[in-house]
Design a protein around this motif. Structure first.
Motif, mmCIF file in Angstrom:
data_model
loop_
_atom_site.group_PDB
_atom_site.id
_atom_site.type_symbol
_atom_site.label_atom_id
_atom_site.label_comp_id
_atom_site.label_asym_id
_atom_site.label_seq_id
_atom_site.Cartn_x
_atom_site.Cartn_y
_atom_site.Cartn_z
ATOM 1 N N SER A 1 0.820 -1.219 0.000
ATOM 2 C CA SER A 1 0.000 0.000 0.000
ATOM 3 C C SER A 1 0.853 1.268 0.000
ATOM 4 N N ASP A 2 2.154 1.153 0.340
ATOM 5 C CA ASP A 2 3.059 2.298 0.235
ATOM 6 C C ASP A 2 3.537 2.509 -1.200
ATOM 7 N N LEU A 3 3.387 1.447 -2.019
ATOM 8 C CA LEU A 3 3.864 1.506 -3.401
ATOM 9 C C LEU A 3 2.774 1.877 -4.395
ATOM 10 N N CYS A 4 1.531 1.583 -4.057
ATOM 11 C CA CYS A 4 0.458 1.779 -5.037
ATOM 12 C C CYS A 4 -0.875 1.993 -4.340
ATOM 13 N N ASP A 5 -1.858 2.408 -5.133
ATOM 14 C CA ASP A 5 -3.240 2.541 -4.680
ATOM 15 C C ASP A 5 -4.128 1.635 -5.527
ATOM 16 N N PHE A 6 -5.182 1.137 -4.922
ATOM 17 C CA PHE A 6 -6.205 0.430 -5.683
ATOM 18 C C PHE A 6 -7.153 1.461 -6.276
ATOM 19 N N ASN B 1 -7.463 -5.024 0.614
ATOM 20 C CA ASN B 1 -7.142 -4.780 2.015
ATOM 21 C C ASN B 1 -6.088 -5.755 2.524
ATOM 22 N N HIS B 2 -6.162 -7.002 2.034
ATOM 23 C CA HIS B 2 -5.201 -8.003 2.484
ATOM 24 C C HIS B 2 -3.846 -7.835 1.787
ATOM 25 N N ILE B 3 -3.852 -7.768 0.459
ATOM 26 C CA ILE B 3 -2.559 -7.713 -0.239
ATOM 27 C C ILE B 3 -1.840 -6.393 0.023
ATOM 28 N N GLY B 4 -2.608 -5.342 0.319
ATOM 29 C CA GLY B 4 -1.980 -4.059 0.616
ATOM 30 C C GLY B 4 -1.122 -4.098 1.864
ATOM 31 N N GLU B 5 -1.348 -5.105 2.725
ATOM 32 C CA GLU B 5 -0.597 -5.240 3.974
ATOM 33 C C GLU B 5 0.709 -6.003 3.795
ATOM 34 N N PHE B 6 0.941 -6.551 2.613
ATOM 35 C CA PHE B 6 2.170 -7.329 2.389
ATOM 36 C C PHE B 6 3.401 -6.446 2.580
ATOM 37 N N GLU B 7 4.383 -6.974 3.331
ATOM 38 C CA GLU B 7 5.587 -6.215 3.631
ATOM 39 C C GLU B 7 6.781 -6.724 2.841
ATOM 40 N N LEU B 8 7.651 -5.809 2.451
ATOM 41 C CA LEU B 8 8.893 -6.110 1.751
ATOM 42 C C LEU B 8 9.917 -5.054 2.140
ATOM 43 N N VAL C 1 7.443 5.464 -7.965
ATOM 44 C CA VAL C 1 7.523 4.005 -7.964
ATOM 45 C C VAL C 1 7.561 3.499 -9.398
ATOM 46 N N ASP C 2 8.559 2.699 -9.718
ATOM 47 C CA ASP C 2 8.686 2.124 -11.059
ATOM 48 C C ASP C 2 7.607 1.053 -11.229
ATOM 49 N N PRO C 3 6.676 1.226 -12.177
ATOM 50 C CA PRO C 3 5.599 0.227 -12.336
ATOM 51 C C PRO C 3 6.137 -1.156 -12.691
ATOM 52 N N ARG C 4 7.294 -1.205 -13.354
ATOM 53 C CA ARG C 4 7.888 -2.510 -13.678
ATOM 54 C C ARG C 4 8.338 -3.222 -12.402
ATOM 55 N N PHE C 5 8.739 -2.454 -11.407
ATOM 56 C CA PHE C 5 9.097 -3.026 -10.112
ATOM 57 C C PHE C 5 7.854 -3.551 -9.404
ATOM 58 N N LEU C 6 6.766 -2.791 -9.453
ATOM 59 C CA LEU C 6 5.535 -3.197 -8.782
ATOM 60 C C LEU C 6 5.012 -4.523 -9.314
ATOM 61 N N VAL C 7 5.051 -4.714 -10.622
ATOM 62 C CA VAL C 7 4.547 -5.979 -11.163
ATOM 63 C C VAL C 7 5.452 -7.127 -10.721
#
Length: 416
Positions: free
Chosen positions: A9-14, A130-137, A97-103
């Motif tokens: 969720s820090d990298l993108c918005d739905f 809501n769930h995937i937005g919580e994934f941490e990296l 945020v590089d969209p190629r990185f996000l994918v």
């Protein structure tokens, strides 16, 4: 010191902007069927004018993520304006945020595992934003994101190039087989037969005329005398993918051969999968050793004085779709071919063994090239998955890699 972390969720918005397809009739439409598992770009598209009900709108640079059955690992980078099924979440990268990185992030094995853990529903399991937005990296800096994206996309493009070569090879083989079994090698006149045009000197014979046709069985797994210490190869229909069978994964005893009436099939026999889920039914192979088989395989004990087994296998490969059609509804047992059908199946036979072997030699050259690219594809795919995992978890950094061993020309060479 604990490394800094960030969330998806820090990298993108739905961006769930729903639109009526009739208002975007000229736009492309992307459904789940246009997204291949594990790939960064779509494999096709439809037209908005062909679909109904509300869809999500997307724009270039958005990531379209498949929330339905997330274990299928479906997500692509949009390269155009369009609309998509609401089973694809539209993820819009935040500024910087590089969209190629996000994918790449949403294809990482750890992300897929996280997404699957948050599914709801049994028949149609779905994850949620809501769930995937919580994934941490790890909190990668923008320049590191770009370096990771560059490397992953380089390998992805090499895989795509390799897949294009494999498709071209398969098309070449289909064309070659159709031509060789219709025209032969001598440039002679053709004649019309029950299976279409064949060279004038060729015969059309029943497959059963080349040798005994039969199938096997499966000894009871609970009878240990049939399995413990077994040394005689016993084959299942999964082995027909080998095309040339020279090894076995399972073995039975002499007691099983005797009491279960298992056939001893000699080298040179043609094995045909007569049942099977997915693509198995209709596949065939040449047996390169003595073995026995289960009930899901039929064998033709080829008389090698009449026919080269690889020539017969080659023709049967051209009939794959027909065999599947018969097996799925036209045989006496639904979902299966029968030995009776195979005995009567007409096949063309070149007039001399020399011509048969020359045709086999041509097809073998194509097969060897295809097999080489399949092995290269497997190497690239494994490299891709390993990089996705290790880079996205921070286990390795791009700067730690010796990229002299993975420069563009080397990757291209593996693909070619």
């Amino acid at each position: 010191m604990t490394a800094a972390m960030m969330r998806v969720s820090d990298l993108c918005d739905f961006v769930g902007v729903q639109v009526d397809p009739t208002s975007r009739a000229d736009d492309v439409y992307v459904g789940l069927e246009h997204v291949a598992s594990g790939r960064f770009v779509r494999t096709g598209a439809g037209m908005a004018s062909d679909v109904q009900s509300s869809k999500y709108a997307f724009r270039p640079g958005d990531v379209l993520y498949g929330k339905l059955r997330p274990y299928l690992d479906k997500a692509i980078l949009a390269d155009d304006h369009g609309i998509c099924t609401t089973e694809l979440l539209v993820l819009r990268p935040k500024e910087g945020v590089d969209p190629r990185f996000l994918v790449g992030v949403v294809h990482a094995p750890s992300f897929v595992e996280h997404a699957v853990a948050g599914t709801t529903g049994v028949q149609h399991p779905r994850t949620s934003w809501n769930h995937i937005g919580e994934f941490e990296l790890p909190a990668f800096e923008p320049d590191e994101q770009t370096k990771i994206a560059n490397l992953l996309w380089e390998v992805h493009e090499a895989i795509s190039a390799n897949e294009a070569i494999l498709e071209a090879g398969a098309n070449l083989k289909r064309t070659a087989m159709a031509t060789l079994f219709r025209r032969g090698l001598k440039g002679e006149a053709q004649r019309e037969t029950e299976i279409g045009l064949v060279p004038e000197s060729w015969k059309v014979v029943a497959l059963g005329s080349l040798g005994r046709v039969g199938n096997g069985s499966t000894p009871k797994k609970t009878t240990r005398e049939y399995w413990d210490g077994g040394t005689y190869p016993w084959l299942t229909s999964a082995k027909v993918y080998d095309r040339e069978i020279v090894s076995a994964d399972q073995f039975v005893t002499e007691t099983a051969l005797r009491e279960c009436h298992l056939p001893k099939v000699e080298p040179g026999a043609i094995l045909i999968a007569i049942t099977g889920q997915g693509k198995t039914l209709g596949h065939c192979a040449v047996l390169g050793m003595q073995a026995t088989i289960n009930q899901h395989i039929a064998y033709v004990a080829t008389d090698t004085r009449k026919a080269d087994p690889s020539f017969v296998r080659g023709y049967l490969e051209t009939q794959y779709d027909y065999l599947r059609q018969v097996g799925s509804g036209g045989g006496s047992t639904k979902g299966a071919l029968t030995c009776g059908f195979l005995r009567e199946m007409p096949i063309p036979l070149a007039s001399t063994l020399d011509e048969q072997r020359d045709i086999v030699a041509i097809l073998d050259v194509i097969d060897r090239k295809i097999d080489l690219h399949k092995r290269k594809h497997a190497v690239l795919d494994e490299l891709f998955k390993s990089l996705l995992h290790k880079l996205m978890t921070g286990e390795i950094r791009v700067g730690d890699l010796d990229l002299s061993a993975l420069n563009p020309s080397d990757v291209a060479e593996v693909a070619a």
